[in-house]
Design an enzyme around this catalytic site. Structure first.
Site, PDB file in Angstrom:
ATOM      1  N   GLU A 266       0.803  -1.225   0.000  1.00  0.00           N
ATOM      2  CA  GLU A 266       0.000   0.000   0.000  1.00  0.00           C
ATOM      3  C   GLU A 266       0.837   1.276   0.000  1.00  0.00           C
ATOM      4  O   GLU A 266       1.813   1.402   0.754  1.00  0.00           O
ATOM      5  CB  GLU A 266      -0.909  -0.007   1.226  1.00  0.00           C
TER       6      GLU A 266
ATOM      7  N   LYS B 126       0.680   4.675   1.315  1.00  0.00           N
ATOM      8  CA  LYS B 126      -0.105   5.216   2.431  1.00  0.00           C
ATOM      9  C   LYS B 126       0.702   6.274   3.163  1.00  0.00           C
ATOM     10  O   LYS B 126       1.706   5.960   3.801  1.00  0.00           O
ATOM     11  CB  LYS B 126      -0.476   4.064   3.378  1.00  0.00           C
TER      12      LYS B 126
ATOM     13  N   GLU C  55     -14.596  -5.471   1.667  1.00  0.00           N
ATOM     14  CA  GLU C  55     -14.010  -5.493   3.010  1.00  0.00           C
ATOM     15  C   GLU C  55     -15.071  -5.749   4.071  1.00  0.00           C
ATOM     16  O   GLU C  55     -16.135  -5.139   4.071  1.00  0.00           O
ATOM     17  CB  GLU C  55     -13.323  -4.155   3.290  1.00  0.00           C
TER      18      GLU C  55
ATOM     19  N   GLU D 168      -6.369  -7.941   6.200  1.00  0.00           N
ATOM     20  CA  GLU D 168      -6.001  -6.525   6.170  1.00  0.00           C
ATOM     21  C   GLU D 168      -5.697  -6.023   7.582  1.00  0.00           C
ATOM     22  O   GLU D 168      -6.393  -6.354   8.533  1.00  0.00           O
ATOM     23  CB  GLU D 168      -7.144  -5.689   5.597  1.00  0.00           C
ATOM     24  N   SER D 169      -4.647  -5.203   7.689  1.00  0.00           N
ATOM     25  CA  SER D 169      -4.262  -4.509   8.923  1.00  0.00           C
ATOM     26  C   SER D 169      -3.548  -5.443   9.904  1.00  0.00           C
ATOM     27  O   SER D 169      -3.640  -6.666   9.814  1.00  0.00           O
ATOM     28  CB  SER D 169      -5.462  -3.856   9.614  1.00  0.00           C
TER      29      SER D 169
END
Length: 260
Positions: free
Chosen positions: A57, A59, A168, A219-220
């Protein structure tokens, strides 16, 4: 029900899109979208393999951490991601809290040969057309931000334009909603959109609800190779990584992650 923060982020993104629409009407952005070269096959690029895959990503900042990296040249960062082995690149285009832009997406698309995701708070057709016009191959759709009819409509629109929706989720109900609209690429975000706290075990608790044939994205909460291994062992085909890459040597970090 959306959280206050998610409501704020979605409203801001929609307001910013409406401001752009004044200068670039719907018909103009639709024409640009339809004139683009065909989108890359992101499902093929992210298909399950004998090793984990990474969406890397671009970001600059986040609401939870504030500024992360200046990223004066998003294209150069994207090139390093591709060289390091990323299977796709996520570009945050939200400007208020993440300091991104569609210009970032256009620069990245022109610099790499792998699929590119528009990561933003998408709520209408205009934003989907903007994504395709800028060269996006994937578009993020956040179940918690959308009612089911809007989710289904936007999911169909993304597909009509030849792109892939990354849907998501944050709960069992949201996974079921994603599958109900036919999602083939389902993400589970470990970040709670109400508190912005992280639950790294959320993916594992939901992975079994995502059937084989659907690509599973964690994700994350990916800080190191141990975190990647944790997600991989829980059934992740792909991990989406931002902060850990923009705050380190991206090629070295990707090499470590892909060795899992």
């Amino acid at each position: 029900m959306t959280s206050d923060l998610l409501t704020e982020l979605l409203a801001g993104s929609l307001a910013d899109a409406e401001a752009r629409r004044v200068h670039r009407p719907f018909a103009a952005v639709e024409a640009d979208a339809l004139a683009q070269v065909p989108a890359l096959d992101a499902l093929h690029a992210l298909a399950p393999a004998d090793r984990v895959k990474v969406i890397a990503e671009v970001k600059r900042a986040s609401p939870s951490r504030g500024p992360l990296a200046d990223i004066v040249d998003p294209a150069a960062l994207a090139v390093s991601y591709e060289f390091g082995g990323a299977s796709a690149i996520s570009v945050l285009t939200e400007g208020r809290r993440f300091l991104g832009s569609l210009d970032d997406l256009e620069q990245v698309r022109s610099a790499v040969s792998i699929p590119v995701l528009r990561k933003d708070f998408i709520g209408n057709d205009y934003q989907v057309l903007e994504a395709r016009a800028a060269g996006a191959d994937l578009v993020l759709l956040i179940v918690a931000a959308l009612d089911q009819a809007t989710l289904a409509s936007l999911h169909s629109r993304v597909l009509e334009l030849g792109m892939t929706p990354l849907v998501e989720t944050h709960s069992a109900d949201e996974v079921d909603r994603a599958l109900d609209v036919g999602a083939n690429l389902v993400g589970v975000n470990a970040r709670n959109l109400s508190t912005f706290e992280l639950d790294q075990n959320l993916f594992a608790s939901l992975a079994d609800r995502i059937p084989s044939g659907v690509v599973r994205v964690a994700e994350s909460a990916v800080k190191n190779a141990t975190d990647v291994a944790h997600y991989r062992s829980a059934g992740a085909d792909v991990v989406l990584v931002g902060e850990a890459l923009v705050t380190s040597d991206p090629i070295l970090t990707l090499t470590e992650f892909l060795a899992v």
